[in-house]
Every structure is written in C-alpha cells, then in structure tokens.
Scaffold this motif. Structure first.
Motif, mmCIF file in Angstrom:
data_model
loop_
_atom_site.group_PDB
_atom_site.id
_atom_site.type_symbol
_atom_site.label_atom_id
_atom_site.label_comp_id
_atom_site.label_asym_id
_atom_site.label_seq_id
_atom_site.Cartn_x
_atom_site.Cartn_y
_atom_site.Cartn_z
ATOM 1 N N ARG A 41 0.823 -1.203 0.000
ATOM 2 C CA ARG A 41 0.000 0.000 0.000
ATOM 3 C C ARG A 41 0.863 1.260 0.000
ATOM 4 O O ARG A 41 0.542 2.246 -0.647
ATOM 5 C CB ARG A 41 -0.911 0.003 1.222
ATOM 6 C CG ARG A 41 -2.182 -0.751 0.943
ATOM 7 C CD ARG A 41 -3.086 -0.630 2.123
ATOM 8 N NE ARG A 41 -3.359 -1.950 2.629
ATOM 9 C CZ ARG A 41 -3.659 -2.228 3.874
ATOM 10 N NH1 ARG A 41 -3.705 -1.267 4.778
ATOM 11 N NH2 ARG A 41 -3.918 -3.443 4.236
ATOM 12 N N VAL A 42 1.964 1.187 0.763
ATOM 13 C CA VAL A 42 2.884 2.326 0.762
ATOM 14 C C VAL A 42 3.469 2.492 -0.636
ATOM 15 O O VAL A 42 3.572 3.606 -1.165
ATOM 16 C CB VAL A 42 4.007 2.109 1.809
ATOM 17 C CG1 VAL A 42 5.037 3.224 1.728
ATOM 18 C CG2 VAL A 42 3.415 2.019 3.206
ATOM 19 N N ASP A 44 2.142 1.598 -3.531
ATOM 20 C CA ASP A 44 1.134 2.119 -4.465
ATOM 21 C C ASP A 44 1.006 3.633 -4.329
ATOM 22 O O ASP A 44 0.919 4.359 -5.322
ATOM 23 C CB ASP A 44 -0.238 1.477 -4.190
ATOM 24 C CG ASP A 44 -0.278 0.025 -4.638
ATOM 25 O OD1 ASP A 44 0.575 -0.359 -5.465
ATOM 26 O OD2 ASP A 44 -1.149 -0.724 -4.171
ATOM 27 N N ASP A 45 0.983 4.096 -3.089
ATOM 28 C CA ASP A 45 0.883 5.530 -2.838
ATOM 29 C C ASP A 45 2.058 6.268 -3.489
ATOM 30 O O ASP A 45 1.881 7.281 -4.165
ATOM 31 C CB ASP A 45 0.868 5.770 -1.323
ATOM 32 C CG ASP A 45 0.939 7.237 -0.970
ATOM 33 O OD1 ASP A 45 -0.089 7.924 -1.121
ATOM 34 O OD2 ASP A 45 2.012 7.709 -0.551
ATOM 35 N N ARG B 23 -6.306 1.005 6.400
ATOM 36 C CA ARG B 23 -7.660 0.920 5.851
ATOM 37 C C ARG B 23 -8.271 -0.459 6.004
ATOM 38 O O ARG B 23 -9.486 -0.600 6.021
ATOM 39 C CB ARG B 23 -7.693 1.385 4.394
ATOM 40 C CG ARG B 23 -6.912 0.546 3.419
ATOM 41 C CD ARG B 23 -7.125 1.090 2.006
ATOM 42 N NE ARG B 23 -6.384 0.370 1.011
ATOM 43 C CZ ARG B 23 -5.251 0.797 0.459
ATOM 44 N NH1 ARG B 23 -4.715 1.939 0.823
ATOM 45 N NH2 ARG B 23 -4.646 0.078 -0.467
ATOM 46 N N LYS B 64 -3.352 7.715 2.048
ATOM 47 C CA LYS B 64 -2.605 7.144 0.924
ATOM 48 C C LYS B 64 -3.365 7.269 -0.394
ATOM 49 O O LYS B 64 -4.572 7.071 -0.439
ATOM 50 C CB LYS B 64 -2.310 5.669 1.182
ATOM 51 C CG LYS B 64 -1.244 5.439 2.220
ATOM 52 C CD LYS B 64 -0.950 3.953 2.341
ATOM 53 C CE LYS B 64 0.121 3.661 3.355
ATOM 54 N NZ LYS B 64 -0.110 4.209 4.688
ATOM 55 N N PHE B 65 -2.613 7.552 -1.428
ATOM 56 C CA PHE B 65 -3.146 7.402 -2.780
ATOM 57 C C PHE B 65 -3.096 5.923 -3.139
ATOM 58 O O PHE B 65 -2.239 5.187 -2.652
ATOM 59 C CB PHE B 65 -2.304 8.186 -3.784
ATOM 60 C CG PHE B 65 -2.404 9.672 -3.611
ATOM 61 C CD1 PHE B 65 -3.595 10.330 -3.892
ATOM 62 C CD2 PHE B 65 -1.328 10.418 -3.161
ATOM 63 C CE1 PHE B 65 -3.704 11.703 -3.733
ATOM 64 C CE2 PHE B 65 -1.433 11.792 -3.003
ATOM 65 C CZ PHE B 65 -2.618 12.435 -3.290
ATOM 66 N N MET B 66 -4.018 5.491 -3.976
ATOM 67 C CA MET B 66 -4.052 4.071 -4.307
ATOM 68 C C MET B 66 -3.795 3.811 -5.787
ATOM 69 O O MET B 66 -3.103 2.868 -6.146
ATOM 70 C CB MET B 66 -5.393 3.482 -3.879
ATOM 71 C CG MET B 66 -5.553 3.524 -2.352
ATOM 72 S SD MET B 66 -7.261 3.391 -1.801
ATOM 73 C CE MET B 66 -7.639 1.725 -2.302
ATOM 74 N N ALA B 67 -4.383 4.624 -6.636
ATOM 75 C CA ALA B 67 -4.171 4.427 -8.081
ATOM 76 C C ALA B 67 -4.586 5.689 -8.808
ATOM 77 O O ALA B 67 -5.480 6.415 -8.372
ATOM 78 C CB ALA B 67 -5.009 3.246 -8.566
ATOM 79 N N GLU B 78 -7.431 7.089 -0.269
ATOM 80 C CA GLU B 78 -8.069 6.919 1.024
ATOM 81 C C GLU B 78 -8.780 8.218 1.409
ATOM 82 O O GLU B 78 -8.435 9.302 0.930
ATOM 83 C CB GLU B 78 -7.025 6.536 2.078
ATOM 84 C CG GLU B 78 -6.444 5.147 1.833
ATOM 85 C CD GLU B 78 -5.397 4.730 2.847
ATOM 86 O OE1 GLU B 78 -5.039 3.540 2.848
ATOM 87 O OE2 GLU B 78 -4.916 5.584 3.627
#
Lengths: 247, 446
Positions: A41-42, A44-45, B23, B64-67, B78
């Motif tokens: 997840r880190v 991807d961010d 999340r 966080k950004f995801m895509a 998020e």
C-alpha cells in the motif's frame, strides 16, 4: 536515479521521508516491511505520487539474522545503494515489558537488535563500494533511562552506541552513518499518547528534518531541534533531582 | 479522552479519540468503539463532526493514494487525503479536482460527507457529481463498495450524508483536465442586489467561477465585489511569460511556513469597532483591483488557507457561520430581508459571501446545494444576541422555502431542518445504527 532502501517502510516517518524523496526527483526505492499488504500500500501511494520512480517491495523476518542477511544481500545485488534508512520500531508498553519477559525480549529485539543487524549487513557491501549513507532512527528515549519507558529506551540506547561506534569505524571511508533522534512524533505508533492529548511534532516536519539531515550527512541530530536542548537538560539532571521526576 | 473543537470553536468537549491508520482495520476499530463518528480535518464549523463524551474515529491517518489513471483522470485514494495534497500533486500534471470549497484543507471523506460546493457550481455541480464510488465501512463490520449503478440509494445517502451511513474509507474521484494553474479573472464592484443578480445571470454562461463579497452592514444600499474567473489554457498561460516568475514566487511562499494566528485573543477581533472599517476598506481596496487580471488558483480559491488558525480571531467564545440557500424566485427579497435584519441587529458579519447556484439537483439525499442563491455569513458568538439574530434569519429562510448548510450549522431548529430537507425520511433508512453525532441527536433525535 538514486537508490534508496527503507527498512520498516510502513513506519509513518519512513513513509513521509519516501514521499519527500519521490517528490524531489524520481528515485529507485526498495521498501522492506514485515507485512506485505501494508508495504504494498505504501508502494502504491508512492507510485501515484511519482510514476517515474521505480518502487520495489520486499518482506523479511526482522527478528532473524539469517533472513536479514539474505534480504540485504538480495537488495545490494540488485543495484548499488545510495541511502538506507532503518526506521522500524514498536513503542513497547513499559508495564507489559515488566510483567512479561517474552514481551520484554520482543521489544528489545525489534527496537534494538534488529536495526543493528540491518545496519551491520549493509555496512559491508557499502564499505566495499566506498559509497552511501546508512541512516538509523534512534530516539530521545535512548539518551537516559526513565521509569516510564526504559525497555524501549534501552533498545534505542543500543542503537545510539552502535551508531557511534560505526561512525568511528567508517570515519575514513566514503560511507556516512547518520543517527536520527526524534522526539515524540504524531504517528500511528504514538496514537495512544495523542489520544491522551500529548503534544507531538508533526510527522511531516520530522520527515523533512530527516531527509535534510541525511542529505547533509550529519552524524547525529535531534528532530525537532528543540529536543537537543531538552535532552541536554534531562541528561545532566543530578540523580537526586531526576529521581523525583515523574517522567 | 481529549478535548476536540470544530472550526467554529463553540465547544471544546472531551472525546474518546481513535486514530484510523490502516484501511483494512477500519471496520474492526468501528466495531470495537461504537457508537462513534468519523472526524476528518475538523474544518466543518458546528457540531456535524462532534460526538461529545463519545467516540471519534480520526481519519487523517488514512492518507494514501491508491491508483491514478493518467489517461482518464480517475483517482482512487483513502478518505483522509487532503484536497490540497491532490491539487498540489496533480495540477502540475495537468489534472485538478473539479470542485473544491473555499478551503483545500479538508479531507476527501469530509468533502463527500458534506457534498461540498465551490464557486463553479453553476458549471460543474458539487463535489459529489465527480465521485464515482466509495468504500464504506459499517459498524456491523462489513465494508461495502458503493457506486451509482449497483447501489444508488446508499450512494445517494452517503453523499452529503454527514458521516451517518458509515465511515468512508476510500473513494474514486474523477479529476478534470487543466491546462495551467492560472485563472483569468475579472473583478466588478456592484451596488445593490439587483445589480448582483444581473451580473450573476450575465456571467453564468461564459464564466466558470463566480462569487461575490457583500458588505452586509450597508443595508438597503448593499454593495459588493463580484469576481468571476476562467481557467487559462496552457497556450494562453505560455503567452504570458511574466506568469512564470509569479508562479515561482508563489511556490516559494507556499513552501515556506504559512502565517499563523498565534494565540486566541481574549475577545473577538471581529467586533463593532473593527467590522465597519474593515468592510469599507475591503470594498475600496477590491474596487481598486477592478478589471481583468490573472490569478494563481490557490490564492483565488482558498484566500484564507495561508493564515493558519484564522478561526482564533473570533476569540475564546468562537463563532457561528450561517449559510442558507433560497430558491431564485423570491431570492432577492429574501437576501435583502436577511441583510436588513443584520444591519438592524448591529450584529455585523465579516464580509458575507453571496453566490448563485446553478440549475441542477444535487445527487445526495441531504446535499445542500439546490437551484437558487446562497448567502454565507460569520457571526462572532455573543450569546443570546447572536442566537436571536439567527432566529430572525431562520424565519426568512423558512418563509422563502430555503435551507441551511449542515457543514456550517450548530443551532438550527429541527423544524427548519425537516422543512429544508424533504428527502430526510428516505435518508434515515440508510443510517448506520452505530454512528451518532451531536448534530444527528439534535436534528434527528438519535
């Protein structure tokens, strides 16, 4: 592209350092974590923030010297390392550590022994390349043992003394060793303290200081800077005064 | 337990704060600490974000950004991500949030839960018009994926749903292409409401952003400053080489420490002594800027974001914001009546904001924007006097068949809420029983 390696990449401080790095310029990033999903997840961010950066994810057992050696060997075989930031840690509960020897052991392992083993594993190939910076996140808690968190503090004290010795060893090489001593910082690790209303530095500000300190190769620094003065006082308090303090 | 205030600083009650950071654990935290309420960056004014002596689930750790798809402009992130972080990352890449309110220091989740609007409502609608889907954690432990085709009802309840249908964990947003960070602006002084409506009508078609400041102390002769703006395309901006230097200076400014209101003054700095001269001076200064100009989107859209903690200037008792929308028919009379009531009361507002909404229905069951004209006012909290004035304003809004904006409300009576939001009963069916706020208890009974 610079190759930055982060051990404990899901740590909020490390994550914010990575955000600052990719924001400044595309980099090659190797993120090492214990939990694959969280580390992903880190990653991807960071990929959204910097599509030009090359972000890799690895997992490792942080409590096992063999696994640590294997992980580090794998990373350095991929590409020469410019910066390694060793950032993992757990704010262990002092009371639990006093009651439960296994918890005490785990806290000492993850906060003290594990960072030291990672640093040692990176030192060899980096010295051979005569290049790079090893940055380790210690803590103000490592400066003087206090009744409220001396197990955590002792582990961080081990990291401090280790970094000091390694700085001595590598003084005449091209490898720099940086020890960061953050004060209480607003991260998930300290969310219980925050909920109790304790004032804390923002993780963004602390990350900014760390990134700057790493770039300049400062051997030891406190963040926020005010902690240098606070700890100077705390360390020099005579014992009869110190023992009366409820800290 | 920790004291928590909303932006209006009217209360500072203790809350049991639980910080959400992962999340995948949100539903677990909700199940363990309910009833509770999601709390983003604390920029809503009244009690919509408060749950005194109960649980608050802080969401800013979900950042966080995801895509992101560079071809379509679809962003998944998020819910605790700040709008500012989206803007600063994507504007240089040619994408922007289609809708933002007057501050970008709010979370995505907060923007959805309050279905916020901006100066371009007549052109593009509200924030919710650009939300493609959300994931919603319920206190039952489920996490639901919502969108407009599979789950239109729960989506419509969650958009503008004040956080009462669950905790928004992630969202998919549609960004829009933007050629540059620059806006071509025009500033026009006006006298009286009739002239304001003429300007608003004349601008609606050709100008994407419209807003006006009005001196609410001037009563019948209400005068104001009308501002309108259009985004500049890349070639337009490139044709103005001087902009580069301005942009560099702006970036330096935004990356340095912003100004901060350093302490809470013992009494409100917004008072009878300061208001009149301020309103006059502001009007005269802005009048000097009449005509065409170029502005960076940040100072134009978020004029107060660079003064941190500006809410402190209202002193220790805090302040109310009162924002209403009334239908266009009779709108001019209603706005005039409100301005008259304010002038007569002697309770001044800082510069008031007056804007027309476009002719479009909002998608959320409790969304605030509706076709008509909206007036937003700040009042320092002077206790009974201030409440009495707002009661008089309520009567005007009720009469005009308008409604108040919940993101800013702290005191509206239940009957005005029920009259203003006719889809309330439809909404109530979608509430999460494990969620409660000071506002929901005040206006919905639970």
């Amino acid at each position: 592209m610079q190759h930055m390696v982060i051990i404990g990449a899901t740590s909020a401080m490390a994550e914010h350092c990575a955000r600052l790095w990719v924001q400044a310029a595309p980099v090659r990033l190797t993120l090492v974590g214990r939990d694959e999903a969280r580390t992903r997840r880190v990653a991807d961010d960071l990929r959204v923030r910097s599509p030009q950066s090359d972000v890799q994810v690895m997992t490792s057992d942080f409590a096992d010297a063999t696994a640590i050696q294997r992980t580090v060997s794998h990373i350095v075989a991929q590409a020469a390392v410019d910066v390694v930031l060793i950032a993992h840690g757990v704010l262990s509960d002092q009371g639990t550590c006093q009651d439960d020897l296994l918890a005490c052991d785990a806290a000492l392992q993850i906060n003290g022994v594990s960072p030291v083993l990672f640093a040692e594993a990176f030192a060899k190939p980096m010295v051979a390349a005569n290049h790079g910076t090893i940055a380790i996140i210690g803590s103000v808690a490592g400066d003087r043992g206090r009744k409220t968190n001396y197990v955590y503090g002792a582990a961080k004290g081990l990291v401090s003394r280790y970094a000091q010795g390694m700085q001595h060893r590598l003084a005449h090489t091209g490898v720099k060793v940086v020890l960061v001593k953050p004060g209480p910082t607003d991260t998930p690790m300290t969310s219980d303290l925050k909920a109790k209303g304790q004032k804390m530095a923002s993780v963004e500000q602390v990350a900014k200081d760390i990134v700057k300190g790493i770039a300049s190769g400062k051997p030891v620094f406190y963040t926020p800077g005010i902690w240098q003065i606070i700890m100077l006082v705390v360390m020099h308090l005579p014992r009869f005064v110190f023992n009366k303090l409820n800290i | 337990m920790k004291p928590v205030s909303a932006w209006g600083r009217l209360s500072n009650d203790l809350h049991d704060v639980h910080v959400l950071t992962d999340r995948s654990h949100v539903a677990t935290v909700l199940a363990a600490h309910q009833p509770g309420l999601a709390f983003g960056n604390g920029r809503s004014y009244g009690d919509v974000c408060l749950n005194p002596h109960g649980n608050l689930w802080h969401t800013t750790g979900l950042n966080k950004f995801m895509a992101f798809d560079d071809a379509t402009g679809r962003l998944v992130c998020e819910a605790g991500v700040l709008l500012r972080d989206i803007q600063r990352l994507f504007v240089p890449r040619g994408w922007m949030l289609p809708v933002t309110p007057g501050t970008q220091l709010i979370t995505v989740g907060g923007a959805i839960a309050n279905d916020v609007h901006g100066k371009n409502h007549h052109a593009v609608g509200s924030f919710g018009d650009h939300v493609l889907g959300v994931s919603l954690a319920r206190t039952t432990g489920e996490v639901l994926s919502l969108d407009w085709t599979q789950t239109p009802a729960l989506m419509g309840a969650t958009l503008g749903g004040l956080g009462l249908t669950g905790v928004i964990v992630t969202a998919e947003l549609q960004l829009r292409r933007v050629g540059s960070p620059w806006l071509r602006t025009e500033t026009l002084p006006y006298q009286g409401l009739a002239e304001f409506f003429e300007l608003a009508d004349a601008s609606e078609h050709d100008w994407e952003h419209t807003v006006s400041w009005i001196d609410c102390l001037a009563g019948q002769t209400a005068r104001g400053i009308f501002m309108r703006a259009n985004p500049m395309s890349a070639p337009q901006a490139a044709a103005m080489p001087s902009l580069k230097a301005v942009l560099a200076a702006h970036q330096q400014k935004t990356h340095s420490q912003p100004l901060r209101m350093p302490f809470v003054p013992p009494l409100s700095l917004v008072n009878g002594l300061s208001l009149k001269p301020f309103n006059m001076a502001y009007y005269e200064l802005q009048k000097l800027k009449s005509g065409f100009d170029v502005a960076h989107y940040e100072p134009f859209s978020y004029p107060l974001d660079n003064l941190q903690d500006w809410n402190r200037m209202y002193g220790p008792r805090g302040f109310y914001q009162y924002q209403s929308v009334v239908p266009r028919e009779g709108g001019q009379l209603a706005v005039q009546a409100m301005l008259d009531a304010i002038a007569a009361s002697g309770e001044g507002s800082f510069l008031a904001v007056l804007k027309t909404f476009g002719n479009r229905e909002a998608k959320g069951m409790l969304s605030f924007p509706e076709p008509g004209v909206t007036l937003a006012l700040d009042f320092p909290n002077r206790g009974q006097r201030t409440l009495q004035l707002m009661d008089r304003l309520d009567a005007i809004v009720r009469e005009a068949k308008g409604r108040l904006y919940m993101a800013k409300d702290a005191r509206m009576p239940r009957d005005l809420f029920e009259a203003g939001y006719p889809r309330l009963s439809e909404f109530l069916a979608h509430r999460d029983a494990g969620i409660s706020s000071a506002m929901s208890r005040r206006l919905m009974g639970v």
